[in-house]
Design a protein around this motif. Structure first.
Motif, PDB file in Angstrom:
ATOM      1  N   MET A  51       0.791  -1.224   0.000  1.00  0.00           N
ATOM      2  CA  MET A  51       0.000   0.000   0.000  1.00  0.00           C
ATOM      3  C   MET A  51       0.828   1.282   0.000  1.00  0.00           C
ATOM      4  O   MET A  51       1.927   1.342   0.531  1.00  0.00           O
ATOM      5  CB  MET A  51      -0.935   0.026   1.217  1.00  0.00           C
ATOM      6  CG  MET A  51      -2.144  -0.866   1.094  1.00  0.00           C
ATOM      7  SD  MET A  51      -3.262  -0.693   2.515  1.00  0.00           S
ATOM      8  CE  MET A  51      -4.716  -1.565   1.891  1.00  0.00           C
ATOM      9  N   HIS A  52       0.238   2.307  -0.611  1.00  0.00           N
ATOM     10  CA  HIS A  52       0.755   3.668  -0.581  1.00  0.00           C
ATOM     11  C   HIS A  52      -0.273   4.521   0.155  1.00  0.00           C
ATOM     12  O   HIS A  52      -1.396   4.697  -0.315  1.00  0.00           O
ATOM     13  CB  HIS A  52       0.964   4.187  -2.004  1.00  0.00           C
ATOM     14  CG  HIS A  52       1.474   5.586  -2.076  1.00  0.00           C
ATOM     15  ND1 HIS A  52       1.532   6.302  -3.252  1.00  0.00           N
ATOM     16  CD2 HIS A  52       1.947   6.430  -1.111  1.00  0.00           C
ATOM     17  CE1 HIS A  52       2.024   7.507  -3.027  1.00  0.00           C
ATOM     18  NE2 HIS A  52       2.273   7.609  -1.731  1.00  0.00           N
ATOM     19  N   LEU A  53       0.093   5.033   1.310  1.00  0.00           N
ATOM     20  CA  LEU A  53      -0.803   5.828   2.141  1.00  0.00           C
ATOM     21  C   LEU A  53      -0.417   7.295   2.106  1.00  0.00           C
ATOM     22  O   LEU A  53       0.717   7.653   1.804  1.00  0.00           O
ATOM     23  CB  LEU A  53      -0.761   5.346   3.598  1.00  0.00           C
ATOM     24  CG  LEU A  53      -1.028   3.875   3.894  1.00  0.00           C
ATOM     25  CD1 LEU A  53      -1.040   3.646   5.405  1.00  0.00           C
ATOM     26  CD2 LEU A  53      -2.323   3.399   3.263  1.00  0.00           C
ATOM     27  N   MET A  54      -1.375   8.141   2.452  1.00  0.00           N
ATOM     28  CA  MET A  54      -1.095   9.548   2.719  1.00  0.00           C
ATOM     29  C   MET A  54      -1.323   9.813   4.197  1.00  0.00           C
ATOM     30  O   MET A  54      -2.315   9.359   4.767  1.00  0.00           O
ATOM     31  CB  MET A  54      -2.002  10.474   1.906  1.00  0.00           C
ATOM     32  CG  MET A  54      -1.697  11.953   2.121  1.00  0.00           C
ATOM     33  SD  MET A  54      -2.810  13.060   1.207  1.00  0.00           S
ATOM     34  CE  MET A  54      -4.201  13.144   2.337  1.00  0.00           C
ATOM     35  N   ASP A  55      -0.393  10.528   4.824  1.00  0.00           N
ATOM     36  CA  ASP A  55      -0.551  10.981   6.207  1.00  0.00           C
ATOM     37  C   ASP A  55      -0.852  12.472   6.160  1.00  0.00           C
ATOM     38  O   ASP A  55       0.018  13.285   5.831  1.00  0.00           O
ATOM     39  CB  ASP A  55       0.708  10.694   7.014  1.00  0.00           C
ATOM     40  CG  ASP A  55       0.572  11.078   8.490  1.00  0.00           C
ATOM     41  OD1 ASP A  55      -0.471  11.642   8.868  1.00  0.00           O
ATOM     42  OD2 ASP A  55       1.515  10.826   9.255  1.00  0.00           O
ATOM     43  N   PHE A  56      -2.087  12.829   6.476  1.00  0.00           N
ATOM     44  CA  PHE A  56      -2.525  14.221   6.435  1.00  0.00           C
ATOM     45  C   PHE A  56      -2.202  14.892   7.766  1.00  0.00           C
ATOM     46  O   PHE A  56      -2.646  14.456   8.816  1.00  0.00           O
ATOM     47  CB  PHE A  56      -4.026  14.290   6.152  1.00  0.00           C
ATOM     48  CG  PHE A  56      -4.600  15.665   6.292  1.00  0.00           C
ATOM     49  CD1 PHE A  56      -4.135  16.702   5.497  1.00  0.00           C
ATOM     50  CD2 PHE A  56      -5.609  15.932   7.203  1.00  0.00           C
ATOM     51  CE1 PHE A  56      -4.659  17.987   5.619  1.00  0.00           C
ATOM     52  CE2 PHE A  56      -6.137  17.199   7.329  1.00  0.00           C
ATOM     53  CZ  PHE A  56      -5.666  18.233   6.532  1.00  0.00           C
TER      54      PHE A  56
END
Length: 218
Positions: A51-56
């Motif tokens: 997976m490729h996640l974004m941390d906002f």
């Protein structure tokens, strides 16, 4: 209301965390809180090594470094230059690929889609919660997830200094409704942690949900 109105007139170009970035992780309660949130995210979501996640609102990377061993890549998004510098120094020690983006996600987007979006203690700095959930929906692949953590509704005593606060936490039903209206399903809001501060306990929730197959028209 006057407090929030005043905050909303201020430019988000100000780095509210410039004076505290270097010492940010020296607060044991803060570190413990994020550890609790990370553990709850891992429990409530199906994270996979590809997976490729974004941390906002990634800050110094307290949350993402705990999720990093479980994914391939994390794109860190934060408006604070000082926080981003602290995070960039961790790049070599992280157990996944890291991309740091210094942007204001309220005003800008990213030409990329993610398997999931994680966030810790950032949504109360967002002016328009409904619009942000719609932005999250736009940035997710079909079936992607969100795992968003923040304070339960409080009386305004949690923040003792100006760090660009627009909300004194959230009612769980209200933030769940915002996610639903933006096109998320399978919404669950659970207790994730509690922050002890000046002899008071401030509960922290985690909202998880999945992007519906069709984007919301809202």
């Amino acid at each position: 209301m006057a407090f929030q109105a005043e905050k909303m007139t201020k430019s988000m170009s100000k780095d509210y965390f410039a004076h505290k970035a270097e010492s940010y992780e020296q607060n044991r309660d803060r570190v413990d809180n994020v550890s609790n949130i990370a553990n709850t995210i891992l429990e409530k979501t199906h994270i996979e090594p590809s997976m490729h996640l974004m941390d906002f609102g990634s800050g110094t990377g307290l949350l993402l470094e705990r999720i990093a061993p479980h994914v391939k890549k994390i794109t860190a998004v934060d408006i604070s230059p000082s926080m981003n510098r602290q995070l960039a120094e961790k790049r070599a020690s992280l157990q996944c690929e890291l991309d740091v983006r210094e942007i204001d996600l309220e005003e800008q987007s990213i030409d990329e889609c993610f398997d999931g979006i994680i966030s810790s203690m950032t949504m109360h700095h967002v002016r328009d919660i409904d619009a942000m959930f719609r932005r999250f929906r736009e940035l997710l692949k079909p079936g992607g997830f969100i795992a968003i953590s923040d304070l339960d509704k409080e009386d305004g005593t949690f923040h003792s200094e100006d760090t660009g606060v627009f909300h004194f936490g959230f009612e769980r039903n209200d933030i769940a409704r915002a996610a639903e209206q933006a096109g998320f399903s399978g919404i669950e809001v659970v207790s994730a942690s509690a922050i002890e501060k000046e002899d008071r306990s401030y509960p922290v929730f985690l909202l998880t949900a999945t992007a519906s197959s069709h984007k919301s028209d809202g």
